[in-house]
Design an enzyme around this catalytic site. Structure first.
Site, PDB file in Angstrom:
ATOM      1  N   ASP A  96      -2.526   6.398  -3.306  1.00  0.00           N
ATOM      2  CA  ASP A  96      -1.454   5.714  -2.574  1.00  0.00           C
ATOM      3  C   ASP A  96      -0.859   4.639  -3.501  1.00  0.00           C
ATOM      4  O   ASP A  96      -1.281   4.505  -4.654  1.00  0.00           O
ATOM      5  CB  ASP A  96      -1.984   5.139  -1.247  1.00  0.00           C
ATOM      6  CG  ASP A  96      -2.988   4.033  -1.437  1.00  0.00           C
ATOM      7  OD1 ASP A  96      -3.662   4.014  -2.484  1.00  0.00           O
ATOM      8  OD2 ASP A  96      -3.114   3.173  -0.546  1.00  0.00           O
ATOM      9  N   ASP A 156      -5.867   2.202  -3.830  1.00  0.00           N
ATOM     10  CA  ASP A 156      -7.204   2.006  -3.256  1.00  0.00           C
ATOM     11  C   ASP A 156      -7.709   3.295  -2.596  1.00  0.00           C
ATOM     12  O   ASP A 156      -8.873   3.388  -2.254  1.00  0.00           O
ATOM     13  CB  ASP A 156      -7.280   0.796  -2.296  1.00  0.00           C
ATOM     14  CG  ASP A 156      -6.350   0.889  -1.116  1.00  0.00           C
ATOM     15  OD1 ASP A 156      -5.548   1.842  -1.041  1.00  0.00           O
ATOM     16  OD2 ASP A 156      -6.427  -0.007  -0.253  1.00  0.00           O
ATOM     17  N   ASP A 173      -0.972   1.386  -3.935  1.00  0.00           N
ATOM     18  CA  ASP A 173      -1.744   0.300  -4.564  1.00  0.00           C
ATOM     19  C   ASP A 173      -3.099   0.778  -5.072  1.00  0.00           C
ATOM     20  O   ASP A 173      -3.954  -0.030  -5.436  1.00  0.00           O
ATOM     21  CB  ASP A 173      -1.910  -0.890  -3.615  1.00  0.00           C
ATOM     22  CG  ASP A 173      -2.781  -0.572  -2.413  1.00  0.00           C
ATOM     23  OD1 ASP A 173      -2.798   0.599  -1.983  1.00  0.00           O
ATOM     24  OD2 ASP A 173      -3.436  -1.482  -1.899  1.00  0.00           O
ATOM     25  N   SER A 199       0.824  -1.224   0.000  1.00  0.00           N
ATOM     26  CA  SER A 199       0.000   0.000   0.000  1.00  0.00           C
ATOM     27  C   SER A 199       0.854   1.269   0.000  1.00  0.00           C
ATOM     28  O   SER A 199       1.546   1.542  -0.962  1.00  0.00           O
ATOM     29  CB  SER A 199      -0.962  -0.041   1.180  1.00  0.00           C
ATOM     30  OG  SER A 199      -1.868   1.018   1.097  1.00  0.00           O
TER      31      SER A 199
END
Ligand code: MG
Length: 450
Positions: free
Chosen positions: A238, A242, A240, A96
């Site tokens: 961010d 999401d 990743d 993340s």
């Protein structure tokens, strides 16, 4: 969960090639594969260690008898979308927003939701007892590859009023931080007719342009670009992809709770009410909007996975957290940056108002975040004592102790990863928010002394 040995709140996150080695990843994946025994999709973010860990995960899954589908580099929610629609399980290689030296492994179930605690414990047992299934040589499958990104983007577009967005011709600066959104957001916004300027949209696991966590400090280049280009909106993600963070047309950083409240308002208006799920640490604005637009709110303990599960169990309409993670459960059971972005440009286009104006129209509260040190071994006792001394007030003990007063509220929670208590307060004025947060800190310190 204190009895879990490897997993955190959502998956395993460690320093790549130190704890998180190919051997570790392969065995963990074999344990997961033993429980799933089906078609498992695997995807990951842009980190330098992702290919290494992904290949180990693929090996572990194949060894346990799964059929595997390699989805390549893509956002976490795109993997969750693919699994929900086509597969029996999924593995996401990502850390993340963590620094570049870390990586992680997230497991999801057939609905694309992070696996439950009892399944994590079974995986750990198998991992430590060294007994994942190993199928005979003639039952090992091949690796299939699949490209889901175009379909994922099309499905995001189908969920918004694309014509209205095209007519608005919004000027948007996109900062993907060299993360997984490089493959989605710029393409999505161009398809929606926006004039897109990209920055940090070359995938790069060293994250050369900025830290992958989209905080105000890390987004100064984006803020300057929005101002200098006279753009309508800045969008950042961010690592990743999401989470979506917005910069308004004046270059102001929009806090995640504001974006959450804005989208909540339009989701409730569009659907004429519905169930909203959030955490106990989220703004009162979410409740105010729900009341005004026929919504109902459920609050869970802190954590996006818990919000996603509650949305599924209660057939909720929409959910989110104060950090800018928004969940649209009819699409993906997890935070989704692409649909969040599309929804925000849709709202701007249909309301024909600048983002700063839309934010100004929301209920306004001030918040204050503080922390105080506390040895781990004393956390439980301190928490119990705080619950005792605050029993004269209206309290909510869903997660830690949340004290509600006329002025506002403060939530006092022990951190799961650091030797600290977090005190998060909210009130109508900044002064009251600070006072409430101070009070929370004082309560922790008093119990520590007694
Ligand atoms: Mg993330």
């Amino acid at each position: 969960m204190a009895n879990k040995r490897l997993f955190g709140t959502f998956g395993v996150r460690r320093r790549a090639n130190e704890v998180l080695t190919p051997e570790f990843a392969s065995k963990l994946a074999a344990a997961y594969g033993t429980l799933v025994k089906g078609q498992v999709a695997v995807g990951g973010d842009t980190r330098t260690s992702t290919p290494m860990i992904k290949h180990a995960v693929l090996s572990g899954l194949l060894s346990s008898g799964c059929h595997v589908i390699d989805l390549g580099i893509l956002p976490t929610p795109a993997v969750q979308y693919a699994v929900r629609n086509y597969y029996d399980g999924g593995v996401i290689i990502t850390a993340s927003h963590n620094p570049p030296h870390d990586n992680g492994i997230k497991f999801v179930d057939a609905d694309g939701i992070g696996i439950p605690d009892d399944m994590e414990e079974k995986i750990e047992d198998m991992f430590f007892d060294e007994n994942p299934d190993r199928v005979p040589w003639d039952e090992i499958s091949e690796v299939e590859t699949s490209d889901i990104i175009d379909e994922y983007i099309e499905n995001v577009i189908n969920r918004v009023d694309a014509d209205a967005i095209k007519d608005a011709g919004l000027k948007v600066v996109v900062d993907c931080g060299s993360g997984a959104a490089c493959f989605t957001t710029p393409y999505l916004l161009r398809k929606l007719g926006c004039q897109v300027t990209t920055m940090n949209c070359q995938p790069d696991g060293f994250f050369p342009g900025r830290n992958p966590e989209p905080t105000e400090d890390n987004l100064q280049d984006l803020i300057n670009a929005v101002k200098n280009l006279g753009a309508d909106l800045g969008i950042a993600h961010d690592g990743d992809a999401d989470r979506t963070i917005c910069i308004d047309e004046n270059g102001a950083f929009v806090f995640g709770d504001k974006t959450f409240a804005l989208v909540e308002k339009y989701m409730l208006k569009e659907n004429k009410g519905g169930l909203i799920v959030t955490t106990v640490a989220t703004s009162q604005a979410i409740y105010d909007i729900a009341e005004e637009y026929g919504g109902e709110v459920i609050a869970t303990r802190v954590g996006d996975l818990l919000v996603a599960r509650a949305l599924k169990e209660n057939d909720g309409l929409f959910g989110g957290e104060e950090n800018g993670g928004l969940i649209f459960p009819d699409f993906v059971y997890g935070r989704d940056a692409a649909l969040s972005t599309a929804k925000i440009v849709e709202i701007m286009a249909k309301e024909k108002k600048p983002l700063s104006k839309l934010i100004d129209e929301l209920p306004s509260y001030r918040s204050e975040k503080r922390k105080v040190e506390c040895p781990d071994e004393l956390k439980v006792e301190v928490m119990e004592k705080i619950a005792e001394v605050t029993c004269e007030f209206e309290v909510d003990t869903t997660d830690g102790v949340k004290i509600l007063t006329e002025e506002g509220w403060v939530i006092i929670r022990p951190s799961g990863t650091e030797s600290i208590f977090r005190c998060f307060a909210e009130a109508k004025t900044e002064e009251d928010a600070k006072k409430m947060a101070e009070w929370g800190i004082k309560l922790v310190l008093e119990q520590l002394k007694s």
